[in-house]
Design an enzyme around this catalytic site. Structure first.
Site, PDB file in Angstrom:
ATOM      1  N   HIS A 252      35.530  33.707  39.819  1.00  0.00           N
ATOM      2  CA  HIS A 252      36.210  34.956  39.479  1.00  0.00           C
ATOM      3  C   HIS A 252      35.719  36.112  40.373  1.00  0.00           C
ATOM      4  O   HIS A 252      36.508  36.801  41.020  1.00  0.00           O
ATOM      5  CB  HIS A 252      35.948  35.271  37.997  1.00  0.00           C
ATOM      6  N   GLU A 253      34.412  36.290  40.399  1.00  0.00           N
ATOM      7  CA  GLU A 253      33.867  37.424  41.164  1.00  0.00           C
ATOM      8  C   GLU A 253      34.108  37.244  42.665  1.00  0.00           C
ATOM      9  O   GLU A 253      34.311  38.225  43.383  1.00  0.00           O
ATOM     10  CB  GLU A 253      32.369  37.614  40.870  1.00  0.00           C
TER      11      GLU A 253
ATOM     12  N   HIS B  97      37.426  38.668  43.450  1.00  0.00           N
ATOM     13  CA  HIS B  97      37.355  40.126  43.653  1.00  0.00           C
ATOM     14  C   HIS B  97      36.809  40.446  45.041  1.00  0.00           C
ATOM     15  O   HIS B  97      37.300  41.331  45.738  1.00  0.00           O
ATOM     16  CB  HIS B  97      36.416  40.750  42.620  1.00  0.00           C
TER      17      HIS B  97
ATOM     18  N   GLU C 164      42.332  42.158  39.395  1.00  0.00           N
ATOM     19  CA  GLU C 164      42.210  41.042  38.454  1.00  0.00           C
ATOM     20  C   GLU C 164      43.149  39.907  38.813  1.00  0.00           C
ATOM     21  O   GLU C 164      42.861  38.746  38.548  1.00  0.00           O
ATOM     22  CB  GLU C 164      42.503  41.509  37.020  1.00  0.00           C
TER      23      GLU C 164
HETATM   24 ZN    ZN Z   1      37.347  40.700  37.042  1.00  0.00          ZN
END
Ligand code: ZN
Length: 508
Positions: free
Chosen positions: A270-271, A274, A300
């Site tokens: 997830h990170e 980003h 997101e």
């Molecule tokens: Zn996030």
């Protein structure tokens, strides 16, 4: 470059320098700073916020920006300068109506509140945090009120004003209809899946997963997905997060639990999602007002695209599952990839948003969205939050939180003053499905994944999304990329297709 732009640019440079310093302090506070530092560092944060504010919003800047918006002056600017001028106007609209003293007091308050929230959560007692949150909410209402007064649109809701900071163009009206669709389509579908689930709920073996090995694997995995360690840092914090000073210094963190392997793995993917966004911002615009991801929702969409759509697919794991098995042979050597895929896509309505499965995730956001809306409109007060929270969890997810810690205190956002942020999580998730649909039409996504070649995917996203930073908004990006503005139906369709298959549900 226009002479007038040349004159205001140093203000931006100074503001951006202060912002970078604030970002670094925030990173430090979450990862390395000693516990006693908070009260004192809060003063530094207050001082720097002041510099940021004074640099970007002052009479000279306002005068010159006004001149720059004159048609002839504006047409002489480059495309990038035009975007900066527009964004600067937005910043002024956001900050100018707020008295400087109040803004500084507020930033000092939220810098302290983080620590109090953490203590309250540790003690499992909302009352510890309640007075601080009340103060924060008061500020948010007051600031939104100042901004409302400063603009012509007197009818706008206070919460709409806060939403603009995270996802311009997505109003209460639009979000209400988005969440209505989620309620209508997903709640009954989830019930079907949950009913079916009892037979198919695979789990990873309950075992201890050595933390050092997890760290090593996650670091490798970040690199596999595309994290560039020559321009990025991976740290550790209570809650995984990502931040960036500019496109050559992007930071992500992870958190490791000995008995939960999935948490660290999917947080790191997830990170990294980003981070890829921020690495991909064009060098020409990094460290300017438009040199960041365009909105929280779009951000997101990238993290959740990698975490869920890519990261929980069989194609993604095919070439690398063996490496995970080799890292944890005792625990995983008897778990075939098919069972692993079922396990990481297990549907289980729970209390914790960050641990939620892909299918029920948006309902966690729905609870927060409705609570925030009620708070801002004074339909409820801060004291009512735990009760409202628990009721809504019961209604949408069929679970009742057993404590404040696992309920209303679970997320850090409100202690940072981030009201209006949560909806962008659900919105971004839905955007990611729209992007995926488009990507499947233009490239063999699964084939790339099975070959362990993620570069074409990264390049495509960079070309259509990342490089522009804030020069284009979410709907402009989607329109150019997919041929239409945001459309939630791709998200519903994606989820129904995927989970009907995983859970053998016919007729969906
Ligand atoms: Zn996030």
């Amino acid at each position: 470059m226009s002479a007038l732009f040349e004159e205001i640019k140093p203000y931006m440079d100074k503001g951006m320098a202060a912002k970078a310093a604030l970002t670094l302090l925030e990173w430090d506070q979450e990862t390395l700073a000693p516990p006693m530092a908070d009260e004192w560092t809060a003063k530094v944060v207050g001082g720097l916020s002041n510099i940021y504010l004074e640099s970007l919003v002052n009479d000279d800047v306002k005068k010159k920006l006004e001149k720059l918006q004159n048609e002839r002056e504006f047409s002489q600017l480059s495309v990038i300068e035009q975007a900066i001028v527009k964004e600067w106007e937005n910043v002024i609209q956001q900050l100018d109506p707020i008295p400087q003293k109040e803004y500084q007091a507020y930033t000092e308050l939220v810098a302290r509140a983080g620590n109090i929230w953490a203590k309250a959560k540790e003690k499992n007692d909302f009352r510890v945090f309640c007075p601080y949150l009340k103060e924060i909410v008061e500020y948010k209402r007051k600031f939104a009120m100042y901004r409302k007064k400063a603009r012509k649109d007197r009818k706008i809701e206070l919460y709409d004003i806060l939403l603009e900071d995270y996802e311009p163009g997505f109003t209460i009206e639009k979000l209400d209809s988005f969440f209505e669709e989620i309620k209508k389509e997903l709640v009954p579908f989830i019930q079907k899946v949950v009913k079916k689930g009892s037979k198919k709920n695979y789990r990873l073996p309950r075992a201890k997963y050595n933390i050092e090995k997890q760290q090593e694997f996650c670091k490798w995995l970040a690199g596999y997905v595309g994290f560039d360690f020559s321009k990025g840092v991976l740290g550790e914090s209570e809650h995984p997060f990502s931040t960036n000073l500019h496109n050559h210094d992007v930071r992500i963190s992870d958190h490791y639990y000995e008995e939960n392997l999935e948490s660290a793995i999917f947080s790191i993917i997830h990170e990294t999602g980003h981070a890829l966004y921020e690495f991909g911002i064009d060098s020409e615009i990094t460290m300017t007002l438009v040199g960041f991801g365009t909105s929280m929702g779009m951000h997101e969409s990238q993290s959740r695209f990698y975490e869920n759509i890519i990261g929980r697919s069989e194609s993604f794991w095919k070439p690398i599952y063996i490496k995970l098995q080799e890292t944890f042979p005792e625990q995983l050597q008897n778990v075939p990839i098919e069972d692993f895929i079922q396990a990481i896509n297990r549907v289980e309505p729970g209390m914790i948003r960050t641990e939620a499965d892909e299918l029920t995730y948006s309902l966690h956001v729905l609870v927060r969205y409705e609570a925030e809306k009620m708070l801002l409109s004074k339909e409820i007060e801060v004291e009512d939050l735990p009760g409202v929270w628990n009721e809504k969890y019961e209604e949408y997810l069929g679970v009742s939180p057993d404590s404040d810690k696992n309920g209303v205190l679970q997320d850090v956002h409100w202690s940072c003053g981030d009201f209006g942020y949560f909806p962008s999580y659900a919105l971004g998730t839905a955007v990611s499905a729209q992007i995926y649909k488009n990507m499947q039409e233009v490239m063999p996504v699964e084939e790339y994944l099975e070959n362990g070649n993620l570069l074409p995917i990264r390049d495509y996203l960079k070309e259509h999304i990342y490089q522009y930073g804030k020069r284009k908004n979410t709907n402009e990006i989607l329109e150019e990329m997919t041929g239409e503005e945001f459309n939630a139906s791709y998200y519903i369709q994606y989820l129904k297709e995927k989970y009907s298959k995983l859970y053998d549900i016919n007729g969906e």
